[in-house]
Design a protein around this motif. Sequence first.
Motif, PDB file in Angstrom:
ATOM      1  N   TRP A 246      -4.967 -22.419  35.473  1.00 52.71           N
ATOM      2  CA  TRP A 246      -5.674 -23.162  36.517  1.00 52.71           C
ATOM      3  C   TRP A 246      -5.891 -24.619  36.114  1.00 52.71           C
ATOM      4  CZ3 TRP A 246     -10.103 -25.853  35.989  1.00 52.71           C
ATOM      5  CH2 TRP A 246     -11.049 -25.469  35.030  1.00 52.71           C
ATOM      6  N   THR A 247      -5.990 -24.879  34.791  1.00 53.81           N
ATOM      7  CA  THR A 247      -6.114 -26.263  34.347  1.00 53.81           C
ATOM      8  C   THR A 247      -4.838 -27.049  34.668  1.00 53.81           C
ATOM      9  OG1 THR A 247      -7.605 -25.617  32.558  1.00 53.81           O
ATOM     10  CG2 THR A 247      -6.535 -27.758  32.356  1.00 53.81           C
ATOM     11  N   ALA A 248      -3.677 -26.424  34.422  1.00 51.92           N
ATOM     12  CA  ALA A 248      -2.408 -27.076  34.738  1.00 51.92           C
ATOM     13  C   ALA A 248      -2.274 -27.340  36.232  1.00 51.92           C
ATOM     14  CB  ALA A 248      -1.248 -26.213  34.248  1.00 51.92           C
ATOM     15  N   ALA A 249      -2.712 -26.372  37.040  1.00 48.14           N
ATOM     16  CA  ALA A 249      -2.631 -26.551  38.491  1.00 48.14           C
ATOM     17  C   ALA A 249      -3.545 -27.680  38.952  1.00 48.14           C
ATOM     18  CB  ALA A 249      -2.997 -25.250  39.191  1.00 48.14           C
ATOM     19  N   ALA A 250      -4.751 -27.747  38.409  1.00 50.06           N
ATOM     20  CA  ALA A 250      -5.684 -28.803  38.787  1.00 50.06           C
ATOM     21  C   ALA A 250      -5.193 -30.173  38.324  1.00 50.06           C
ATOM     22  CB  ALA A 250      -7.057 -28.516  38.193  1.00 50.06           C
ATOM     23  N   ARG A 251      -4.639 -30.228  37.115  1.00 48.72           N
ATOM     24  CA  ARG A 251      -4.135 -31.503  36.600  1.00 48.72           C
ATOM     25  C   ARG A 251      -2.974 -32.019  37.462  1.00 48.72           C
ATOM     26  NH1 ARG A 251      -3.470 -30.126  31.589  1.00 48.72           N
ATOM     27  NH2 ARG A 251      -5.482 -30.922  30.916  1.00 48.72           N
ATOM     28  N   GLY A 252      -2.174 -31.104  38.007  1.00 42.58           N
ATOM     29  CA  GLY A 252      -1.071 -31.517  38.854  1.00 42.58           C
ATOM     30  C   GLY A 252      -1.537 -32.277  40.078  1.00 42.58           C
ATOM     31  N   VAL A 253      -2.690 -31.898  40.614  1.00 41.65           N
ATOM     32  CA  VAL A 253      -3.236 -32.603  41.773  1.00 41.65           C
ATOM     33  C   VAL A 253      -3.635 -34.021  41.375  1.00 41.65           C
ATOM     34  CG1 VAL A 253      -5.063 -32.621  43.500  1.00 41.65           C
ATOM     35  CG2 VAL A 253      -4.028 -30.452  42.807  1.00 41.65           C
ATOM     36  N   LEU A 254      -4.319 -34.136  40.227  1.00 44.55           N
ATOM     37  CA  LEU A 254      -4.802 -35.453  39.801  1.00 44.55           C
ATOM     38  C   LEU A 254      -3.674 -36.371  39.372  1.00 44.55           C
ATOM     39  CD1 LEU A 254      -7.959 -34.483  37.694  1.00 44.55           C
ATOM     40  CD2 LEU A 254      -7.912 -35.541  39.960  1.00 44.55           C
ATOM     41  N   GLU A 255      -2.707 -35.847  38.653  1.00 51.11           N
ATOM     42  CA  GLU A 255      -1.670 -36.687  38.063  1.00 51.11           C
ATOM     43  C   GLU A 255      -0.485 -36.934  38.988  1.00 51.11           C
ATOM     44  OE1 GLU A 255      -0.669 -34.841  34.373  1.00 51.11           O
ATOM     45  OE2 GLU A 255      -2.597 -35.332  33.433  1.00 51.11           O
ATOM     46  N   GLU A 256      -0.206 -35.983  39.894  1.00 54.87           N
ATOM     47  CA  GLU A 256       0.963 -36.106  40.757  1.00 54.87           C
ATOM     48  C   GLU A 256       0.603 -36.225  42.237  1.00 54.87           C
ATOM     49  OE1 GLU A 256       3.700 -32.940  40.081  1.00 54.87           O
ATOM     50  OE2 GLU A 256       3.477 -33.011  37.906  1.00 54.87           O
ATOM     51  N   GLY A 257      -0.636 -35.888  42.565  1.00 55.27           N
ATOM     52  CA  GLY A 257      -1.006 -35.875  43.967  1.00 55.27           C
ATOM     53  C   GLY A 257      -0.288 -34.790  44.742  1.00 55.27           C
ATOM     54  N   ARG A 258       0.139 -33.744  44.048  1.00 58.07           N
ATOM     55  CA  ARG A 258       0.868 -32.643  44.669  1.00 58.07           C
ATOM     56  C   ARG A 258       0.056 -31.362  44.521  1.00 58.07           C
ATOM     57  NH1 ARG A 258       6.242 -34.149  45.494  1.00 58.07           N
ATOM     58  NH2 ARG A 258       6.270 -32.338  46.860  1.00 58.07           N
ATOM     59  N   PHE A 259       0.373 -30.393  45.364  1.00 54.83           N
ATOM     60  CA  PHE A 259      -0.386 -29.144  45.376  1.00 54.83           C
ATOM     61  C   PHE A 259       0.503 -27.944  45.100  1.00 54.83           C
ATOM     62  CE2 PHE A 259      -2.522 -32.286  47.897  1.00 54.83           C
ATOM     63  CZ  PHE A 259      -3.841 -32.194  47.465  1.00 54.83           C
ATOM     64  N   ARG A 260       1.541 -28.187  44.295  1.00 58.05           N
ATOM     65  CA  ARG A 260       2.474 -27.113  43.978  1.00 58.05           C
ATOM     66  C   ARG A 260       1.958 -26.371  42.745  1.00 58.05           C
ATOM     67  NH1 ARG A 260       7.890 -30.711  44.085  1.00 58.05           N
ATOM     68  NH2 ARG A 260       6.529 -31.943  42.733  1.00 58.05           N
ATOM     69  N   TYR A 261       1.003 -25.491  42.981  1.00 61.01           N
ATOM     70  CA  TYR A 261       0.298 -24.852  41.871  1.00 61.01           C
ATOM     71  C   TYR A 261       1.228 -24.005  41.012  1.00 61.01           C
ATOM     72  CZ  TYR A 261      -3.732 -26.301  44.576  1.00 61.01           C
ATOM     73  OH  TYR A 261      -4.637 -27.051  45.266  1.00 61.01           O
ATOM     74  N   ARG A 262       2.124 -23.273  41.663  1.00 66.51           N
ATOM     75  CA  ARG A 262       3.000 -22.405  40.890  1.00 66.51           C
ATOM     76  C   ARG A 262       3.900 -23.246  39.987  1.00 66.51           C
ATOM     77  NH1 ARG A 262       7.858 -20.045  40.520  1.00 66.51           N
ATOM     78  NH2 ARG A 262       7.888 -17.929  39.700  1.00 66.51           N
ATOM     79  N   ARG A 263       4.384 -24.353  40.498  1.00 64.78           N
ATOM     80  CA  ARG A 263       5.247 -25.218  39.682  1.00 64.78           C
ATOM     81  C   ARG A 263       4.468 -25.745  38.465  1.00 64.78           C
ATOM     82  NH1 ARG A 263       8.320 -30.850  41.451  1.00 64.78           N
ATOM     83  NH2 ARG A 263       8.976 -31.424  39.345  1.00 64.78           N
ATOM     84  N   ALA A 264       3.218 -26.120  38.684  1.00 68.20           N
ATOM     85  CA  ALA A 264       2.405 -26.625  37.585  1.00 68.20           C
ATOM     86  C   ALA A 264       2.244 -25.561  36.497  1.00 68.20           C
ATOM     87  CB  ALA A 264       1.031 -27.067  38.103  1.00 68.20           C
ATOM     88  N   VAL A 265       2.048 -24.325  36.917  1.00 64.89           N
ATOM     89  CA  VAL A 265       1.877 -23.246  35.953  1.00 64.89           C
ATOM     90  C   VAL A 265       3.172 -23.015  35.187  1.00 64.89           C
ATOM     91  CG1 VAL A 265       1.450 -20.782  35.701  1.00 64.89           C
ATOM     92  CG2 VAL A 265       0.022 -22.151  37.233  1.00 64.89           C
ATOM     93  N   VAL A 266       4.281 -22.973  35.905  1.00 65.56           N
ATOM     94  CA  VAL A 266       5.569 -22.736  35.252  1.00 65.56           C
ATOM     95  C   VAL A 266       5.890 -23.829  34.238  1.00 65.56           C
ATOM     96  CG1 VAL A 266       8.062 -22.626  35.613  1.00 65.56           C
ATOM     97  CG2 VAL A 266       6.514 -21.321  37.109  1.00 65.56           C
ATOM     98  N   GLU A 267       5.642 -25.100  34.624  1.00 64.30           N
ATOM     99  CA  GLU A 267       5.928 -26.206  33.723  1.00 64.30           C
ATOM    100  C   GLU A 267       5.035 -26.154  32.491  1.00 64.30           C
ATOM    101  OE1 GLU A 267       5.437 -29.612  36.133  1.00 64.30           O
ATOM    102  OE2 GLU A 267       7.435 -29.490  37.034  1.00 64.30           O
ATOM    103  N   ARG A 268       3.819 -25.658  32.644  1.00 63.61           N
ATOM    104  CA  ARG A 268       2.879 -25.606  31.514  1.00 63.61           C
ATOM    105  C   ARG A 268       3.115 -24.411  30.621  1.00 63.61           C
ATOM    106  NH1 ARG A 268       0.007 -26.708  27.529  1.00 63.61           N
ATOM    107  NH2 ARG A 268      -2.234 -26.480  27.493  1.00 63.61           N
ATOM    108  N   LEU A 269       3.369 -23.263  31.216  1.00 61.36           N
ATOM    109  CA  LEU A 269       3.428 -22.012  30.466  1.00 61.36           C
ATOM    110  C   LEU A 269       4.820 -21.411  30.387  1.00 61.36           C
ATOM    111  CD1 LEU A 269       0.226 -20.300  31.916  1.00 61.36           C
ATOM    112  CD2 LEU A 269       0.423 -21.690  29.858  1.00 61.36           C
ATOM    113  N   GLY A 270       5.739 -21.874  31.229  1.00 62.24           N
ATOM    114  CA  GLY A 270       7.071 -21.262  31.257  1.00 62.24           C
ATOM    115  C   GLY A 270       7.140 -20.224  32.354  1.00 62.24           C
ATOM    116  N   PRO A 271       8.355 -19.844  32.790  1.00 67.31           N
ATOM    117  CA  PRO A 271       8.517 -18.889  33.902  1.00 67.31           C
ATOM    118  C   PRO A 271       8.103 -17.489  33.477  1.00 67.31           C
ATOM    119  CG  PRO A 271      10.641 -19.460  32.950  1.00 67.31           C
ATOM    120  CD  PRO A 271       9.629 -20.359  32.294  1.00 67.31           C
TER     121      PRO A 271
END
Length: 271
Positions: A246-271
């Motif tokens: 959830w930290t990766a998903a929240a950071r994605g909103v702040l840093e990218e202005g995007r709401f692609r939560y699943r992508r944020a998780v995958v990029e942080r933790l791997g598929p």
Amino acid sequence: MAEANAAPGASAARSRDLHQRTGPLILANAWSIGSARKLEAMGFAAIGSSSAALAAGYGLPANQVERERVPCHAAALAAATPRPAPADLEDGFNTRPGDRAEPIRLAVAAGLAGGSMDDVTGDEARPIHDFGIAAARVAAAAGAAKSSGTGFVLTARAENFARGRPELDDTVVRLRASEAAGANVLFAPNLPTPQAVRAVCAAVSRLVNVLMGPLCPDWTLEELRAEGVRRVSRGHALAKVADDAWTAAARGVLEEGRFRYRRAVVERLGP
């Protein structure tokens, strides 16, 4: 409260049965009522608490939660599911050997299947209790567990490797003393190699728990079984994965202005 945990000792009796089975028992450590129920639905046979996960939930360092919150949190997890629910009781919340009876009584009254207690002092300059004090504390806890008449499963932890003291011989001596004092499960967190795990398992006759936490080696269940391990706990590993996601998903909103939560998780933790 779950009906199966309503009678004092019912959960402890089921826990005793699970610990007598062959093959490693996987203890899934939950951090909330919702996670406990999901882990139960997935099929885990036993669900415990984690003091580190509880502390993180309050935004505190590990072992910094007020003593009253620890058994209450564990009791809430026990009430949420009929699975046996051992608790992380940290150092027992006090320093005198006789006082070790109090957290055991509280855990039994809460319907908990068992609990683990460590030999940590809370003093960074002297992180581990002297051997005699540590042994007396385990003996007091074991006496309280036995006198409860519930079959409460007591786990004794020797924390050398988790506290910057990689002393295998001393760890084995402490676990042997805990076994003699009446502990049902023996636990040395952060053992560094399969050889160390094997040495601990071979040195005692009671069930040995191995921690597979966030920073532990990537050992498989079969490898642990081959070394003699009878129980595997996750500590706060699952809670940390959830927190990272959830930290990766929240950071994605702040840093990218995007709401692609699943992508944020995958990029942080791997598929």
